[in-house]
Design a protein around this motif. Structure first.
Motif, PDB file in Angstrom:
ATOM      1  N   GLU A 187       0.809  -1.220   0.000  1.00  0.00           N
ATOM      2  CA  GLU A 187       0.000   0.000   0.000  1.00  0.00           C
ATOM      3  C   GLU A 187       0.847   1.277   0.000  1.00  0.00           C
ATOM      4  N   GLU A 188       2.153   1.145   0.243  1.00  0.00           N
ATOM      5  CA  GLU A 188       3.029   2.319   0.263  1.00  0.00           C
ATOM      6  C   GLU A 188       3.904   2.425  -0.981  1.00  0.00           C
ATOM      7  N   ARG A 189       3.758   1.512  -1.917  1.00  0.00           N
ATOM      8  CA  ARG A 189       4.706   1.459  -3.037  1.00  0.00           C
ATOM      9  C   ARG A 189       4.549   2.623  -4.009  1.00  0.00           C
ATOM     10  N   GLU A 190       3.316   3.082  -4.234  1.00  0.00           N
ATOM     11  CA  GLU A 190       3.142   4.240  -5.116  1.00  0.00           C
ATOM     12  C   GLU A 190       3.799   5.469  -4.499  1.00  0.00           C
ATOM     13  N   GLN A 191       3.643   5.616  -3.200  1.00  0.00           N
ATOM     14  CA  GLN A 191       4.273   6.724  -2.488  1.00  0.00           C
ATOM     15  C   GLN A 191       5.799   6.606  -2.544  1.00  0.00           C
TER      16      GLN A 191
END
Length: 374
Positions: free
Chosen positions: A248-252
Motif C-alpha cells: 500500500e506504500e509502493r506508489e508513495q
C-alpha cells in the motif's frame, strides 16, 4: 597484548585487507582480493574462542553467549583499527577482521567518478552507495563525509554498525553513533537524529522497511541522506527499495524516488593491473526526468539504457566503466571479465582462456567436409 594482535600485525605489515579465523583451518589473510593461509596450525575451537574472548567487553561477551553474531570495532595494541564480525557455524566460532585505514582517503585517491564529488554539493535528497559485502561502500561514504566536513559548515550525524573511520570535526561537526552502543536500531537512530538539527544523516545500512521509510522522510524534509544497500546495480537498487515497503506504500515510494533520490552509485572492487591492489569501479545513475518517469511507470527494466546514454550527466553502466579502465590498463582483464554483465564484450581481453565458455557442437556427431556435387 591480546594474542590475536600478532595475526593482525602480520596482516597489516603485508598490506592485507582482511584476517579470517575459523575452527579447523589455519588463519587466512586476504591480499589483493585473494585469500591465503598463514603458515600456522589449524585452529581449535577452545583456542579460537580464547582469542576472541580476550578482546570482548562484558556486554559483548554476554551478547555472543546468547547465540547472536557480533559486529564491533577493535583497536589493536600493535596499531591498527579493525571492523570485526564474530559468528557461530557448524564447526565452532569464526571471525572476520577488516582493516580500517588510519587516514580517510579522498575521493580522488579512490579514483571515483567526478560526479561523486559533485553529489556532495547537494543540500537535500538521498544518495545511495551500493554493492556486495566488502566492495568499499564504507570507504566511499567516509570520503564523502570527509569532503563535506572539510568544505562545508554542517551538522553531520553518522549512524554506523560499527564505527569504522573516525572523523575529527573540521569545518563541520561530525557526530558518530554506533548501533548497539548509542542507538538500538538504525530506524531509531534516524528518528533521533531528526531531532538534533542535522544537515546530513549517514545511515550505515538501509536494512529494513522501517529504516528505509525513516531515511526517506529525512530526505524529503530538507536533509541530505547518505545510505547503503547490498544491491549490485542501479536497477536492482530501485527495485529493492520499492519491494521493501508494504504494497500500500509502493506508489508513495516510487513518488519519493522520482522526486528525492539524487543518485545511485554501485561499486565493485577489481584487481589492479599486474596485481597491484584493487580499484573501485562504479556504475552511476543520476536522477533525471526520464528516469523518474520510468520508475513511476514500473519500467525499471529500461533504466540500463538511460545509464548507457547518460554520460553527459555523469552516468555509466558497470560494463562501460570496466571497459574504460581496461583501455587505460588500470585493472586486471580476467577480474574485469568476472564482474562484467555482458561477458562477450570482454572475452578478447581475457588472458586465462580456461575462464571462457566452451563451444558446444550441435548434433550427434562430427560432420566432415561436404562431398562435391556431381
Amino acid at each position: 597484548m591480546a594474542r590475536i594482535d600478532a595475526f593482525l600485525k602480520l596482516g597489516t605489515q603485508q598490506g592485507c585487507s582482511d584476517l579470517h579465523l575459523a575452527v579447523g583451518v589455519p588463519p587466512m589473510l586476504r591480499m589483493h582480493g585473494d585469500l591465503m593461509p598463514i603458515k600456522f596450525r589449524e585452529l581449535r575451537d577452545t583456542e579460537l574462542e580464547g582469542y576472541i574472548t580476550e578482546i570482548l567487553t562484558r556486554s559483548q561477551a554476554e551478547h555472543f553467549a546468547q547465540g547472536r553474531d557480533l559486529d564491533f570495532s577493535y583497536v589493536s595494541t600493535e596499531g591498527g583499527r579493525f571492523r570485526v564480525n564474530v559468528y557461530r557455524k557448524d564447526t565452532g566460532i569464526g571471525a572476520a577482521f577488516r582493516a580500517i585505514p588510519t587516514d580517510i582517503p579522498t575521493l580522488e585517491a579512490l579514483a571515483l567518478p567526478p560526479i561523486v564529488r559533485k553529489l556532495c554539493d547537494y543540500h537535500q535528497g538521498m544518495i545511495l552507495v551500493t554493492g556486495s559485502t566488502g566492495t568499499g561502500k564504507s570507504t566511499t561514504l567516509a570520503a564523502m563525509i570527509d569532503l563535506l566536513n572539510t568544505t562545508r559548515k554542517l551538522n553531520i550525524i553518522s549512524l554506523e554498525d560499527p564505527i569504522e573511520f573516525v572523523h575529527r570535526s573540521k569545518q563541520s561537526q561530525v557526530i558518530q553513533r554506533e548501533l548497539g552502543t548509542h542507538i538500538p536500531s538504525f530506524a531509531e537512530g534516524v528518528r533521533a537524529a531528526m531531532r538534533e538539527d542535522p544537515d546530513v544523516i549517514l545511515v550505515g545500512e538501509l536494512r529494513d522497511a522501517e529504516t528505509i521509510s525513516m531515511a526517506m522522510t529525512a530526505a524529503e524534509t530538507g536533509h541530505l541522506v547518505l545510505g547503503t544497500l547490498h544491491t549490485t546495480s542501479a536497477t536492482k537498487t530501485i527495485d529493492r527499495v520499492i519491494d521493501a515497503l508494504p504494497v500500500e506504500e509502493r506508489e508513495q515510494t516510487k513518488s519519493f524516488l522520482a522526486q528525492s533520490l539524487l543518485a545511485v552509485v554501485t561499486q565493485v572492487l577489481v584487481k589492479g593491473a599486474e596485481g597491484r591492489g584493487r580499484r573501485a569501479i562504479c556504475e552511476v545513475m543520476v536522477m533525471t526526468k526520464a528516469i523518474a518517469k520510468l520508475i513511476q511507470s514500473d519500467q525499471t527494466h529500461q533504466l540500463p539504457s538511460q545509464l548507457q546514454t547518460g554520460r553527459d550527466q555523469g552516468m555509466q553502466l558497470l560494463d562501460q566503466a570496466l571497459l574504460a579502465a581496461l583501455a587505460a590498463k588500470e585493472i586486471d582483464p580476467d577480474d574485469a571479465y568476472n564482474y562484467a554483465s555482458d561477458k562477450r564484450l570482454f572475452q578478447k581481453y581475457v588472458t586465462d582462456t580456461s575462464m571462457l565458455p566452451k563451444l558446444e557442437l550441435t548434433g550427434t556427431g562430427t560432420a566432415g567436409p561436404a562431398a562435391p556435387a556431381g
